[in-house]
Design an enzyme around this catalytic site. Structure first.
Site, mmCIF file in Angstrom:
data_model
loop_
_atom_site.group_PDB
_atom_site.id
_atom_site.type_symbol
_atom_site.label_atom_id
_atom_site.label_comp_id
_atom_site.label_asym_id
_atom_site.label_seq_id
_atom_site.Cartn_x
_atom_site.Cartn_y
_atom_site.Cartn_z
ATOM 1 N N SER A 58 0.811 -1.226 0.000
ATOM 2 C CA SER A 58 0.000 0.000 0.000
ATOM 3 C C SER A 58 0.838 1.266 0.000
ATOM 4 C CB SER A 58 -0.880 -0.014 1.254
ATOM 5 O OG SER A 58 -1.427 1.259 1.472
ATOM 6 N N GLU A 90 0.125 3.677 1.689
ATOM 7 C CA GLU A 90 0.174 4.112 3.097
ATOM 8 C C GLU A 90 1.567 3.881 3.693
ATOM 9 O OE1 GLU A 90 -1.869 5.292 5.881
ATOM 10 O OE2 GLU A 90 -2.846 6.221 4.165
ATOM 11 N N TYR A 104 -1.641 0.023 10.639
ATOM 12 C CA TYR A 104 -1.919 -0.627 9.342
ATOM 13 C C TYR A 104 -0.695 -0.521 8.434
ATOM 14 C CZ TYR A 104 -3.605 -0.968 4.515
ATOM 15 O OH TYR A 104 -3.749 -1.287 3.187
HETATM 16 P P1 NAP Z 1 -11.375 -4.702 1.673
HETATM 17 O O1 NAP Z 1 -12.533 -4.337 0.800
HETATM 18 O O2 NAP Z 1 -11.346 -4.246 3.084
HETATM 19 O O3 NAP Z 1 -11.264 -6.302 1.649
HETATM 20 C C1 NAP Z 1 -10.484 -7.007 2.572
HETATM 21 C C2 NAP Z 1 -10.729 -8.490 2.398
HETATM 22 O O4 NAP Z 1 -9.948 -9.195 3.375
HETATM 23 C C3 NAP Z 1 -12.186 -8.909 2.629
HETATM 24 O O5 NAP Z 1 -12.520 -9.928 1.723
HETATM 25 C C4 NAP Z 1 -12.137 -9.452 4.048
HETATM 26 O O6 NAP Z 1 -13.156 -10.395 4.330
HETATM 27 C C5 NAP Z 1 -10.783 -10.126 4.034
HETATM 28 N N1 NAP Z 1 -10.284 -10.393 5.391
HETATM 29 C C6 NAP Z 1 -10.123 -9.500 6.399
HETATM 30 N N2 NAP Z 1 -9.654 -10.117 7.493
HETATM 31 C C7 NAP Z 1 -9.524 -11.433 7.183
HETATM 32 C C8 NAP Z 1 -9.126 -12.582 7.902
HETATM 33 N N3 NAP Z 1 -8.748 -12.515 9.186
HETATM 34 N N4 NAP Z 1 -9.126 -13.779 7.269
HETATM 35 C C9 NAP Z 1 -9.530 -13.868 5.969
HETATM 36 N N5 NAP Z 1 -9.928 -12.819 5.232
HETATM 37 C C10 NAP Z 1 -9.935 -11.609 5.831
HETATM 38 O O7 NAP Z 1 -10.009 -4.209 1.013
HETATM 39 P P2 NAP Z 1 -9.702 -3.823 -0.510
HETATM 40 O O8 NAP Z 1 -9.936 -2.370 -0.686
HETATM 41 O O9 NAP Z 1 -10.345 -4.788 -1.401
HETATM 42 O O10 NAP Z 1 -8.127 -4.022 -0.535
HETATM 43 C C11 NAP Z 1 -7.557 -5.285 -0.869
HETATM 44 C C12 NAP Z 1 -6.114 -5.329 -0.374
HETATM 45 O O11 NAP Z 1 -5.363 -4.293 -0.962
HETATM 46 C C13 NAP Z 1 -5.968 -5.153 1.125
HETATM 47 O O12 NAP Z 1 -4.870 -5.941 1.534
HETATM 48 C C14 NAP Z 1 -5.633 -3.689 1.278
HETATM 49 O O13 NAP Z 1 -4.914 -3.478 2.478
HETATM 50 C C15 NAP Z 1 -4.787 -3.465 0.053
HETATM 51 N N6 NAP Z 1 -4.781 -2.115 -0.516
HETATM 52 C C16 NAP Z 1 -5.946 -1.508 -0.822
HETATM 53 C C17 NAP Z 1 -5.925 -0.257 -1.410
HETATM 54 C C18 NAP Z 1 -7.198 0.454 -1.783
HETATM 55 O O14 NAP Z 1 -7.145 1.652 -2.071
HETATM 56 N N7 NAP Z 1 -8.324 -0.231 -1.837
HETATM 57 C C19 NAP Z 1 -4.694 0.364 -1.699
HETATM 58 C C20 NAP Z 1 -3.519 -0.312 -1.386
HETATM 59 C C21 NAP Z 1 -3.564 -1.561 -0.808
HETATM 60 P P3 NAP Z 1 -14.644 -9.933 4.797
HETATM 61 O O15 NAP Z 1 -15.361 -9.550 3.528
HETATM 62 O O16 NAP Z 1 -15.164 -11.152 5.436
HETATM 63 O O17 NAP Z 1 -14.461 -8.752 5.725
HETATM 64 O O1 G4F Z 2 -10.739 6.423 2.685
HETATM 65 P P1 G4F Z 2 -9.702 6.372 3.742
HETATM 66 O O2 G4F Z 2 -10.084 5.715 5.005
HETATM 67 O O3 G4F Z 2 -8.446 5.711 3.079
HETATM 68 P P2 G4F Z 2 -6.882 5.668 3.458
HETATM 69 O O4 G4F Z 2 -6.663 5.966 4.876
HETATM 70 O O5 G4F Z 2 -6.186 6.531 2.470
HETATM 71 O O6 G4F Z 2 -6.532 4.140 3.213
HETATM 72 C C1 G4F Z 2 -6.995 3.465 2.053
HETATM 73 O O7 G4F Z 2 -6.027 3.587 1.039
HETATM 74 C C2 G4F Z 2 -4.773 2.960 1.331
HETATM 75 C C3 G4F Z 2 -3.865 3.210 0.123
HETATM 76 O O8 G4F Z 2 -3.261 4.458 0.264
HETATM 77 C C4 G4F Z 2 -5.020 1.481 1.557
HETATM 78 F F1 G4F Z 2 -3.836 0.852 1.791
HETATM 79 C C5 G4F Z 2 -5.954 1.293 2.734
HETATM 80 O O9 G4F Z 2 -6.229 -0.107 2.888
HETATM 81 C C6 G4F Z 2 -7.259 2.010 2.429
HETATM 82 O O10 G4F Z 2 -7.868 1.363 1.348
HETATM 83 O O11 G4F Z 2 -9.221 7.855 4.084
HETATM 84 C C7 G4F Z 2 -8.770 8.739 3.074
HETATM 85 C C8 G4F Z 2 -8.533 10.118 3.666
HETATM 86 C C9 G4F Z 2 -7.697 10.126 4.953
HETATM 87 O O12 G4F Z 2 -6.810 11.215 4.903
HETATM 88 C C10 G4F Z 2 -8.715 10.347 6.056
HETATM 89 O O13 G4F Z 2 -8.204 10.995 7.217
HETATM 90 O O14 G4F Z 2 -9.806 10.675 4.026
HETATM 91 C C11 G4F Z 2 -9.701 11.233 5.325
HETATM 92 N N1 G4F Z 2 -11.045 11.249 5.909
HETATM 93 C C12 G4F Z 2 -11.728 12.379 6.271
HETATM 94 N N2 G4F Z 2 -12.909 12.058 6.800
HETATM 95 C C13 G4F Z 2 -11.815 10.187 6.199
HETATM 96 C C14 G4F Z 2 -12.987 10.697 6.766
HETATM 97 N N3 G4F Z 2 -11.615 8.852 6.044
HETATM 98 C C15 G4F Z 2 -12.617 8.019 6.433
HETATM 99 N N4 G4F Z 2 -12.447 6.669 6.273
HETATM 100 N N5 G4F Z 2 -13.764 8.474 7.021
HETATM 101 C C16 G4F Z 2 -14.000 9.818 7.207
HETATM 102 O O15 G4F Z 2 -15.045 10.204 7.727
#
Ligand code: NAP
Ligand code: G4F
Length: 361
Positions: A130, A132, A153
């Site tokens: 990520s 992050e 995280y």
């Molecule tokens: P997400 O929607 O939160 O999905 C997470 C998945 O992990 C869900 O299927 C969840 O299952 C499963 N999971 C959580 N805890 C588990 C456990 N203990 N055992 C088995 N499965 C478990 O996340 P996403 O946005 O698709 O992201 C996918 C991956 O990319 C994650 O590793 C995230 O950290 C990483 N990532 C995401 C972003 C982004 O912007 N989306 C960016 C960079 C990296 P349930 O459905 O049962 O909760």
């Molecule tokens: O949507 P966020 O919670 O995403 P964040 O923290 O950027 O993390 C996501 O992206 C990462 C990749 O860079 C992934 F690795 C991670 O698993 C996840 O998918 O927050 C985005 C921004 C932050 O700066 C947060 O402080 O939005 C700001 N924010 C402001 N108000 C909020 C809120 N975030 C959330 N979730 N909820 C709020 O009410």
């Protein structure tokens, strides 16, 4: 037929990735958690009855905290490719549950890498790293930028990144890190910023919600569209040699700009509806994430079409539809013009599912 194992298949990324892999002709195995309620909404539309002789999607119960189960799964399925998407992926939640996040998001990766090493199978491993991890490192960030993580995280992800790298170097595993910047879609979890906003806009329009409470509006995020990002994951595992890549659009609006765009697309003034609430602020924030994805462009030929403004339109349209409203339509038209059918946001379309028989007994 090539076989892929996808963890986190019920999540945003896993669901799109499974669709892409099925579309490419793979047999897909997904790890899902046991839950007392159904948790397969995002993959209902691609579900196949395992009794069907042509079925190519199989679901297996498992948990990333249980190494024995993961080892058995890897050994029994013997996948050609493993996409490790599963994680506790919410940054703010990781401050509340640091130990659990370390266990699932960090150690979960080690359990998989060990399962691969011990089983001795030939496979390729993708780790969902990520942006992050960059924390407060100066932008734009690329593959050479040093990590300065700012949350439990991000720290768990840095650990997992280095474990993946170490197993590549020590045991010559084909194991790579995709360092992905924020990517969003109508399937994004509703507690992440983008979806909280677009869902809030639709619910306000529908008269189901009056206010939207948010945290810090000053941070900047590099927002892209998830279906494009899962293509980059697949491309990374098709190379002859394993290598890590940064994937992002390079366009990083402030959260305020994202909010303003979403409300104004729906004809609303955001200032009338948005209030700030301290509970959504993080103890340590990441102020600016902006990708330099030039290596992915050069080596993978990966080029995103969608940046945050069109993304907002796609997501608001989808949430308006979900709220029973007629979408404004620019997002829908954009998808039709730019993408194939597998980018659709509706779930439960291809089959009316019998919830009693999902193939995980
Ligand atoms: P997400 O929607 O939160 O999905 C997470 C998945 O992990 C869900 O299927 C969840 O299952 C499963 N999971 C959580 N805890 C588990 C456990 N203990 N055992 C088995 N499965 C478990 O996340 P996403 O946005 O698709 O992201 C996918 C991956 O990319 C994650 O590793 C995230 O950290 C990483 N990532 C995401 C972003 C982004 O912007 N989306 C960016 C960079 C990296 P349930 O459905 O049962 O909760
Ligand atoms: O949507 P966020 O919670 O995403 P964040 O923290 O950027 O993390 C996501 O992206 C990462 C990749 O860079 C992934 F690795 C991670 O698993 C996840 O998918 O927050 C985005 C921004 C932050 O700066 C947060 O402080 O939005 C700001 N924010 C402001 N108000 C909020 C809120 N975030 C959330 N979730 N909820 C709020 O009410």
């Amino acid at each position: 037929m090539r076989k892929a194992l996808v963890t986190g298949i019920t999540g945003q990324d896993g669901s799109y990735l499974a669709e892409l892999l099925l579309h490419k002709g793979y047999e897909v195995h997904g790890l899902i958690r046991k839950s007392s309620t159904f948790n397969t909404d995002r993959i209902d539309h691609i579900y196949q009855d395992p009794h069907d002789p042509n079925a190519r999607l199989f679901l297996h119960y498992g948990d990333l905290t249980n190494s024995e189960q993961l080892t058995n799964l890897v050994y029994n399925v013997r996948p050609d490719e493993i996409y490790h998407m599963g994680a506790q992926s919410h940054v703010l939640v990781s401050f509340e549950m640091p130990e659990y996040t370390g266990n699932v998001t960090g150690l979960g990766v080690t359990r998989f890498l060990e399962a691969i090493r011990r089983s001795g199978i030939e496979t390729r491993f993708y780790q969902a790293s990520s942006s992050e991890m960059f924390g407060d490192a100066p932008a734009p960030q690329n593959e050479s930028t040093a990590f300065r993580p700012r949350s439990p995280y991000a720290i768990a992800k840095v650990y997992a990144y280095w474990m993946t790298t170490n197993y590549r170097e020590a045991y010559k595993l084909y194991a790579v890190n995709g360092i992905l910047f924020n990517h969003e879609s109508p399937r994004r979890g509703p507690t992440f910023l983008s979806r909280k906003v677009t869902r809030g806009v639709a619910r306000i329009k529908a008269g189901d919600q009056r206010k939207l409470f948010l945290g810090n509006l000053d941070a900047r995020r590099d927002y892209g569209y998830t279906p494009e990002f899962v293509e980059a994951m697949w491309l990374m595992l098709q190379r002859d040699t394993p290598r890590d890549f940064v994937v992002g659009t390079g366009v990083a609006p402030t959260i305020r700009e994202f909010v303003e765009e979403a409300f104004s697309y729906a004809g609303l003034d955001w200032k009338e509806y948005v209030e700030q609430d301290r509970r959504y602020f993080r103890p340590t924030e990441v102020d600016l994430l902006q990708a330099d994805a030039s290596l992915a462009r050069k080596e993978l030929g990966w080029e995103p079409k969608i940046t945050y403004k069109p993304l907002v339109r796609i997501m608001v349209d989808a949430d308006m539809q979900a709220a029973g409203l007629t979408p404004i339509g620019e997002g829908l038209r954009l998808l039709e013009a730019q993408f194939g059918k597998w980018h659709r946001w509706d779930t439960g379309v291809t089959a009316v599912l019998n919830h009693a028989g999902r193939g995980v007994d």
